[in-house]
Write an enzyme that holds these catalytic residues in place. Structure first.
Site, PDB file in Angstrom:
ATOM      1  N   HIS A  48      -2.976  -4.668  12.632  1.00  0.00           N
ATOM      2  CA  HIS A  48      -2.331  -4.626  11.269  1.00  0.00           C
ATOM      3  C   HIS A  48      -1.069  -5.454  10.924  1.00  0.00           C
ATOM      4  CE1 HIS A  48      -1.927  -1.758   7.624  1.00  0.00           C
ATOM      5  NE2 HIS A  48      -1.460  -2.560   7.427  1.00  0.00           N
ATOM      6  N   GLY A  90       0.751  -1.223   0.065  1.00  0.00           N
ATOM      7  CA  GLY A  90      -0.027   0.042  -0.046  1.00  0.00           C
ATOM      8  C   GLY A  90       0.948   1.177   0.076  1.00  0.00           C
TER       9      GLY A  90
END
Ligand code: 8YV
Length: 320
Positions: A285, A80
């Protein structure tokens, strides 16, 4: 003559040793366990030719300008790149390095784990065992949802989305539908409208990047369209979800449960409404967090740095 390279974290052991071995690099590296403080980054980046960063570092115009004109590369430990100001980087001719593909399996494994955990009430189960809630046996106690014969809806059927679909297929998912910009060739799934995906899916899996188009696309209206037994899983970015709306939907039992590897903000505050919901499993995460994958990702960042310092094409470049 030495090239200054800034790293906002320590890397995994093999890569860290490799980075430290480079005789042409003047390495300035944050040694703390926490995120490199922004004022430190703004100071340290001055004069750097390459920056090794991570998701929690906001690489915006201010940072890129603080570096000075010699900055050639920003390379991030992620696939990302929504934390990097791509526009300014392009204007300044700064290359962006990232880590696609190598984290697909690790991230898909975690997505499957979150889906299973949310579908089978893992949070309530662990809590019952640890806090005295496990007292008796009742036929309906902690019943969850099975995969056999169900429909999986994937939002963003890219590499990771496809890898998750493959994993959940092994659990008996019967139908794969997906929403995205393009039809995927050679995939045994059906491209549908978002409304259809929300209406038909027993499991909704978010694997798309965060962009202006996907920002907060999962709001109260979206959750209202989903099935009451639906499990919502997000492994992309917290920003695709309007988080207060998700909390409300879970509380009102508009959907059965959620599994999240990403939130807004990260870390998720202890008093966030999601924390007290027993039908919401949150992980910090860790999609790509396996030793194998993270070491590979770190190695790719170093390959990028070494290439750029030799004025060569970088091997893992985000093409824009
Ligand atoms: C990050 C991620 O690598 O790759 C991504 O985009 O979200 C993760 O795999 C991890 O959070 C470290 O930045």
């Amino acid at each position: 003559f030495l090239s200054k390279v800034v790293a906002t974290r320590r890397l995994l052991p093999d890569s860290q040793a490799r980075l430290e071995r480079q005789e042409n690099i003047d390495l300035v590296q944050w040694q703390g366990d926490n995120t490199m403080p922004r004022d430190q980054l703004l100071k340290d980046i001055k004069g750097a030719e390459a920056l090794i960063c991570m998701l929690s570092d906001k690489i915006d115009k201010e940072v890129l300008e603080a570096a000075g004109p010699q900055l050639k590369l920003v390379t991030t430990l992620s696939v990302g790149f929504d934390h990097v100001d791509l526009k300014t980087a392009k204007e300044k001719n700064i290359k962006i390095g990232y880590t696609p593909e190598v984290l697909t399996d690790a991230t898909a494994d975690l997505a499957a784990l979150l889906t299973l955990a949310a579908a089978r009430n893992m949070k309530q189960g662990i809590d019952a065992v640890q806090n005295g809630g496990w007292q008796d046996w009742r036929a309906a106690w902690l019943c969850g949802h099975q995969f056999t014969g169900k429909t999986l809806g994937v939002v963003g059927l890219g590499r990771i989305g496809q890898a998750v679909a493959k994993r959940l297929g092994a659990f008996g998912i019967d139908r794969l539908i997906y929403w995205g910009r393009t039809k995927k060739e050679g995939v045994d799934g059906e491209l549908v409208s978002m409304d259809e995906l929300l209406k038909d899916s027993d499991f909704v899996l978010v694997c798309c990047p965060l962009t202006p188009d996907t920002k907060e696309m999962f709001d109260y209206e979206a959750f209202k369209k989903m099935k009451k037994n639906a499990i919502f899983v997000n492994i992309s970015r917290g920003g695709v979800v309007k988080q207060d709306d998700l909390a409300r939907a879970l509380k009102e039992k508009l959907i059965a449960g959620a599994g999240l590897d990403v939130t807004t903000p990260e870390p998720l505050p202890l008093d966030d409404p999601l924390q007290s919901l027993d039908n919401c499993v949150v992980l910090p995460h860790i999609g790509s967090a396996t030793f194998e994958t993270r070491e590979t990702m770190c190695g790719m960042m170093i390959d990028n740095v070494l290439a750029v310092l030799e004025d060569k094409a970088i091997p893992y470049e985000l093409k824009r």
